[in-house]
Design a protein around this motif. Structure first.
Motif, short mmCIF file in Angstrom:
data_model
loop_
_atom_site.label_atom_id
_atom_site.label_comp_id
_atom_site.label_asym_id
_atom_site.label_seq_id
_atom_site.Cartn_x
_atom_site.Cartn_y
_atom_site.Cartn_z
N ARG A 1 -43.20 10.22 -16.38
CA ARG A 1 -44.33 10.11 -15.46
C ARG A 1 -44.31 11.20 -14.40
O ARG A 1 -45.35 11.72 -14.02
CB ARG A 1 -44.36 8.72 -14.83
N ALA A 2 -43.12 11.57 -13.94
CA ALA A 2 -43.02 12.64 -12.96
C ALA A 2 -43.49 13.96 -13.57
O ALA A 2 -44.24 14.71 -12.95
CB ALA A 2 -41.58 12.76 -12.46
N ALA A 3 -43.04 14.24 -14.80
CA ALA A 3 -43.45 15.48 -15.47
C ALA A 3 -44.96 15.50 -15.69
O ALA A 3 -45.61 16.53 -15.48
CB ALA A 3 -42.71 15.63 -16.79
N ALA A 4 -45.53 14.35 -16.08
CA ALA A 4 -46.97 14.28 -16.30
C ALA A 4 -47.75 14.52 -15.00
O ALA A 4 -48.87 15.02 -15.02
CB ALA A 4 -47.35 12.91 -16.88
N ALA A 5 -47.12 14.20 -13.86
CA ALA A 5 -47.76 14.41 -12.56
C ALA A 5 -47.51 15.81 -12.02
O ALA A 5 -47.96 16.14 -10.93
CB ALA A 5 -47.26 13.36 -11.56
N GLY A 6 -46.78 16.62 -12.78
CA GLY A 6 -46.56 18.01 -12.37
C GLY A 6 -45.27 18.25 -11.60
O GLY A 6 -45.07 19.34 -11.07
N VAL A 7 -44.40 17.27 -11.55
CA VAL A 7 -43.13 17.45 -10.85
C VAL A 7 -42.26 18.41 -11.64
O VAL A 7 -42.09 18.25 -12.85
CB VAL A 7 -42.41 16.09 -10.67
N GLY A 8 -41.71 19.41 -10.97
CA GLY A 8 -40.87 20.40 -11.63
C GLY A 8 -39.39 20.14 -11.48
O GLY A 8 -38.60 20.47 -12.35
N VAL A 9 -39.00 19.55 -10.35
CA VAL A 9 -37.59 19.26 -10.10
C VAL A 9 -37.50 17.81 -9.64
O VAL A 9 -38.25 17.38 -8.76
CB VAL A 9 -37.01 20.19 -9.01
N PHE A 10 -36.60 17.08 -10.23
CA PHE A 10 -36.42 15.67 -9.90
C PHE A 10 -34.98 15.50 -9.46
O PHE A 10 -34.06 15.96 -10.12
CB PHE A 10 -36.71 14.82 -11.14
N THR A 11 -34.77 14.87 -8.31
CA THR A 11 -33.42 14.67 -7.81
C THR A 11 -33.09 13.18 -7.79
O THR A 11 -33.97 12.34 -7.70
CB THR A 11 -33.24 15.23 -6.38
N ALA A 12 -31.80 12.90 -7.87
CA ALA A 12 -31.31 11.53 -7.81
C ALA A 12 -30.12 11.52 -6.88
O ALA A 12 -29.34 12.47 -6.85
CB ALA A 12 -30.92 11.03 -9.19
N GLU A 13 -29.97 10.46 -6.13
CA GLU A 13 -28.82 10.30 -5.25
C GLU A 13 -28.12 9.01 -5.61
O GLU A 13 -28.77 7.97 -5.79
CB GLU A 13 -29.25 10.25 -3.79
N ILE A 14 -26.81 9.08 -5.74
CA ILE A 14 -26.02 7.89 -6.04
C ILE A 14 -24.78 7.90 -5.15
O ILE A 14 -24.37 8.94 -4.63
CB ILE A 14 -25.61 7.81 -7.53
N TRP A 15 -24.17 6.73 -4.99
CA TRP A 15 -22.92 6.62 -4.23
C TRP A 15 -21.79 7.21 -5.05
O TRP A 15 -21.82 7.20 -6.28
CB TRP A 15 -22.63 5.16 -3.90
N GLU A 16 -20.77 7.70 -4.36
CA GLU A 16 -19.67 8.37 -5.04
C GLU A 16 -18.90 7.47 -6.00
O GLU A 16 -18.30 7.95 -6.96
CB GLU A 16 -18.71 8.99 -4.03
N ASP A 17 -18.94 6.16 -5.79
CA ASP A 17 -18.21 5.26 -6.68
C ASP A 17 -19.05 4.77 -7.87
O ASP A 17 -18.59 3.98 -8.68
CB ASP A 17 -17.65 4.07 -5.90
N GLU A 18 -20.26 5.25 -7.99
CA GLU A 18 -21.13 4.85 -9.09
C GLU A 18 -20.94 5.80 -10.28
O GLU A 18 -21.83 6.54 -10.68
CB GLU A 18 -22.59 4.82 -8.63
N THR A 19 -19.75 5.76 -10.85
CA THR A 19 -19.38 6.69 -11.91
C THR A 19 -20.19 6.47 -13.18
O THR A 19 -20.49 7.42 -13.90
CB THR A 19 -17.87 6.61 -12.20
N ASP A 20 -20.54 5.22 -13.49
CA ASP A 20 -21.34 4.95 -14.69
C ASP A 20 -22.72 5.57 -14.56
O ASP A 20 -23.22 6.21 -15.49
CB ASP A 20 -21.47 3.45 -14.95
#
Length: 165
Positions: free
Chosen positions: A20-39
């Motif tokens: 959906r982001a790509a369809a809306a024209g998003v070129g870069v997508f970022t994600a943030e997770i906690w350091e202990d969320e290894t999975d």
């Protein structure tokens, strides 16, 4: 190894969002997770994400370090009082513009932080929505003010799904 339900759910969610982001024209997508969320990190890396930067989350043992912390707190209180700085919980601040002032100070500070992606200043509505969740409360937002100028802000979060503050 077999994928767990959470891995499969995370992968499905990533695919859904990315399409959906790509369809809306998003070129870069970022994600943030906690350091202990290894999975979750493994799922992200497996989907082509790259690790851009790391932040450190700290734990403070208030029982083990109680005496040292109380001594440091007493010294800090005396020092800030000498400098005319007042610290209080946001809930105890009578200024009707305190949320706006905090937003402006926070947005300016965020703009000044080194980063690897462009800074997009949040709107006041976005900012207040970040602090409207069940893990935050104006009693847990601590403001320091010097001659009516808002200086450092410290926020405690009590996530309902984590045992840690």
């Amino acid at each position: 190894a077999a994928k767990s339900v959470s891995d499969t759910s995370c992968a499905s969610a990533l695919t859904f969002i990315a399409e959906r982001a790509a369809a809306a024209g998003v070129g870069v997508f970022t994600a943030e997770i906690w350091e202990d969320e290894t999975d979750a990190a493994a799922v992200l890396l497996g989907h082509g994400y790259t690790r851009d930067r790391l932040s450190k989350a700290w734990e403070l043992d208030l029982v083990e370090h109680r005496e040292r912390l109380l001594l440091m707190a007493g010294r800090a209180e005396a020092l800030i009082a000498e400098q005319g700085i007042v610290c209080q919980a946001m809930a105890d601040d009578n200024d009707p513009e305190i949320w706006n002032r905090w937003y402006e100070a926070e947005a300016d500070a965020l703009a000044d932080m080194p980063r690897t992606e462009p800074y997009v200043r949040p709107t006041l509505g976005q900012f207040t929505s970040w602090y409207a969740g069940p893990d935050t409360n104006p009693r847990w937002v601590f403001l320091a003010q010097a001659r009516a100028r808002l200086v450092p802000v410290s926020t405690l979060h009590f996530p309902p799904h984590r045992a840690q503050v």
